[in-house]
Design an enzyme around this catalytic site. Structure first.
Site, PDB file in Angstrom:
ATOM      1  CG  ASN A  10      -1.725   1.246   1.384  1.00 26.07           C
ATOM      2  OD1 ASN A  10      -1.744   2.082   0.481  1.00 26.07           O
ATOM      3  ND2 ASN A  10      -2.404   1.391   2.512  1.00 26.07           N
ATOM      4  CD1 TRP A  11       3.396   0.893  -2.929  1.00 20.50           C
ATOM      5  CD2 TRP A  11       3.436   2.074  -4.836  1.00 20.50           C
ATOM      6  NE1 TRP A  11       4.041   0.131  -3.869  1.00 20.50           N
ATOM      7  CE2 TRP A  11       4.076   0.836  -5.060  1.00 20.50           C
ATOM      8  CE3 TRP A  11       3.343   2.985  -5.902  1.00 20.50           C
ATOM      9  CZ2 TRP A  11       4.624   0.483  -6.294  1.00 20.50           C
ATOM     10  CZ3 TRP A  11       3.890   2.641  -7.139  1.00 20.50           C
ATOM     11  CH2 TRP A  11       4.513   1.398  -7.330  1.00 20.50           C
ATOM     12  CE  LYS A  12      -0.119   3.161   4.750  1.00 24.99           C
ATOM     13  NZ  LYS A  12      -0.052   3.258   6.208  1.00 24.99           N
ATOM     14  CG  HIS A  97      -5.735   1.918   5.216  1.00 23.96           C
ATOM     15  ND1 HIS A  97      -5.318   2.841   6.149  1.00 23.96           N
ATOM     16  CD2 HIS A  97      -4.713   1.042   5.067  1.00 23.96           C
ATOM     17  CE1 HIS A  97      -4.081   2.524   6.534  1.00 23.96           C
ATOM     18  NE2 HIS A  97      -3.699   1.446   5.896  1.00 23.96           N
ATOM     19  CD  GLU A  99      -2.843   5.451   6.761  1.00 20.05           C
ATOM     20  OE1 GLU A  99      -2.821   5.479   5.515  1.00 20.05           O
ATOM     21  OE2 GLU A  99      -1.914   4.967   7.452  1.00 20.05           O
ATOM     22  CD  GLU A 167      -3.326  -2.338   7.274  1.00 19.44           C
ATOM     23  OE1 GLU A 167      -2.257  -2.593   6.714  1.00 19.44           O
ATOM     24  OE2 GLU A 167      -3.933  -1.265   7.115  1.00 19.44           O
ATOM     25  N   GLY A 173       2.861   2.355  10.811  1.00 16.67           N
ATOM     26  CA  GLY A 173       3.857   3.414  10.684  1.00 16.67           C
ATOM     27  C   GLY A 173       4.579   3.743  11.984  1.00 16.67           C
ATOM     28  CB  SER A 213       5.361  -1.801  12.041  1.00 19.11           C
ATOM     29  OG  SER A 213       5.018  -0.448  12.286  1.00 19.11           O
ATOM     30  N   GLY A 234       3.015  -1.018   4.226  1.00 18.01           N
ATOM     31  CA  GLY A 234       3.087   0.402   3.884  1.00 18.01           C
ATOM     32  C   GLY A 234       4.514   0.813   3.586  1.00 18.01           C
ATOM     33  N   GLY A 235       5.174   1.371   4.580  1.00 21.54           N
ATOM     34  CA  GLY A 235       6.519   1.936   4.393  1.00 21.54           C
ATOM     35  C   GLY A 235       7.496   1.024   3.665  1.00 21.54           C
TER      36      GLY A 235
HETATM   37  P1  13P Z   1       3.213   0.438   7.596  1.00 18.02           P
HETATM   38  O1  13P Z   1       3.727  -0.850   7.001  1.00 18.02           O
HETATM   39  O2  13P Z   1       3.938   1.644   7.112  1.00 18.02           O
HETATM   40  O3  13P Z   1       3.114   0.350   9.094  1.00 18.02           O
HETATM   41  O4  13P Z   1       1.709   0.626   7.052  1.00 18.02           O
HETATM   42  C1  13P Z   1       0.831  -0.424   7.154  1.00 18.02           C
HETATM   43  C2  13P Z   1      -0.400  -0.084   6.417  1.00 18.02           C
HETATM   44  O5  13P Z   1      -1.149   0.794   6.812  1.00 18.02           O
HETATM   45  C3  13P Z   1      -0.678  -0.820   5.178  1.00 18.02           C
HETATM   46  O6  13P Z   1      -1.969  -0.590   4.724  1.00 18.02           O
END
Ligand code: 13P
Length: 250
Positions: A10-12, A97, A99, A167, A173, A213, A234-235
């Site tokens: 997930n590149w956000k 998600h 967010e 999640e 993050g 994470s 994510g990251g």
């Molecule tokens: P991180 O891997 O950066 O913690 O993000 C997880 C995430 O929200 C994937 O959708």
């Protein structure tokens, strides 16, 4: 076990066109050289889905969106409909998600409607659920996650058109993750709830991803858990080598 793991990035809200194409091409090149024991997916921002899908066409790397609207068209300025993502070459879309639940006030009912729209467009919906830190500290994790699962899963859900991503909000993050017994407990509870909705055989085929994470150093331990069928990353999905190392952990 018949479930093939899914490693999803997930590149956000990251990557301009050139960066996104380079990242996706880097992963596709690795995939051409070697096939990991997992399906691989990248979910770029909507602005880059077209370029990324073109760049990796013909490879084994799947492309997805990060959100879609519940309607298939209409007066919704700035929104993106599921058929539009499909039209660009996406085969998956993330819905619900945390967010988006936080930033856009998305309720379980909204998430369920989005997942329904994704299914109608022929996309696989990755439905995200997870508790906040306050909810975990209050001992309410299973209640909250169970409620989100029940409320967000559409009636037409099957193991073929739906993936669940657990999640924990406090792990996203932050570099913090639940312990492996904590992850195992929640994933087991989700699978038990899924059996009531999809039947035992359906539940046994449902992919339940862990997200929050996940990185090369902890992926192997998390992915080894019985009910963890991949990761939503994510990251660490923004670096070819980290994403690939996680895929190699399957
Ligand atoms: P991180 O891997 O950066 O913690 O993000 C997880 C995430 O929200 C994937 O959708």
């Amino acid at each position: 076990m018949s479930r093939r793991p899914l490693i999803a990035g997930n590149w956000k809200m990251n990557c301009l066109k050139a960066e996104g194409v380079a990242l996706a091409e880097g992963i596709a090149a690795k995939l051409r050289a070697q096939a990991p024991a997992a399906d691989l997916l990248v979910c770029p921002p909507a602005t880059v889905v077209d370029s990324v899908a073109r760049a990796v066409a013909g490879s084994r790397l799947a492309v997805g969106g990060q959100d879609c609207h519940a309607d298939k068209s209409g007066a919704h300025t700035g929104d993106i409909a599921a058929p539009m993502l499909k039209d660009l070459g996406a085969s998956y879309v993330i819905v619900g998600h945390s967010e988006r639940r936080a930033d856009h006030g998305e309720s379980d009912a909204v998430v369920r409607a989005k997942a329904t729209a994704a299914h109608a467009a022929g996309l696989i919906a990755i439905i995200c659920i997870g508790e906040t830190e306050v909810e975990r500290d209050g001992g309410r994790t299973l209640e909250v996650v169970g409620g989100q699962f029940e409320g967000s899963l559409p009636n037409g859900a099957t193991p073929d058109n739906t993936v669940i991503a657990y999640e924990p909000v406090w792990a996203i993050g932050t570099g913090r993750t639940p312990t492996t017994p904590e992850v195992a407990e929640v994933h087991g509870a989700i699978r038990a709830l899924a059996a009531k909705r999809l039947g035992t055989a359906g539940s046994a085929r449902l992919r339940i991803l862990y997200g929050g994470s996940m990185k090369p150093s902890n992926a192997k331990e998390l992915l080894a858990l019985e009910d963890v069928d991949g990761g939503l990353i994510g990251g660490a999905s923004l670096k070819v080598d980290d994403f690939w190392a996680i895929a190699q952990s399957c």
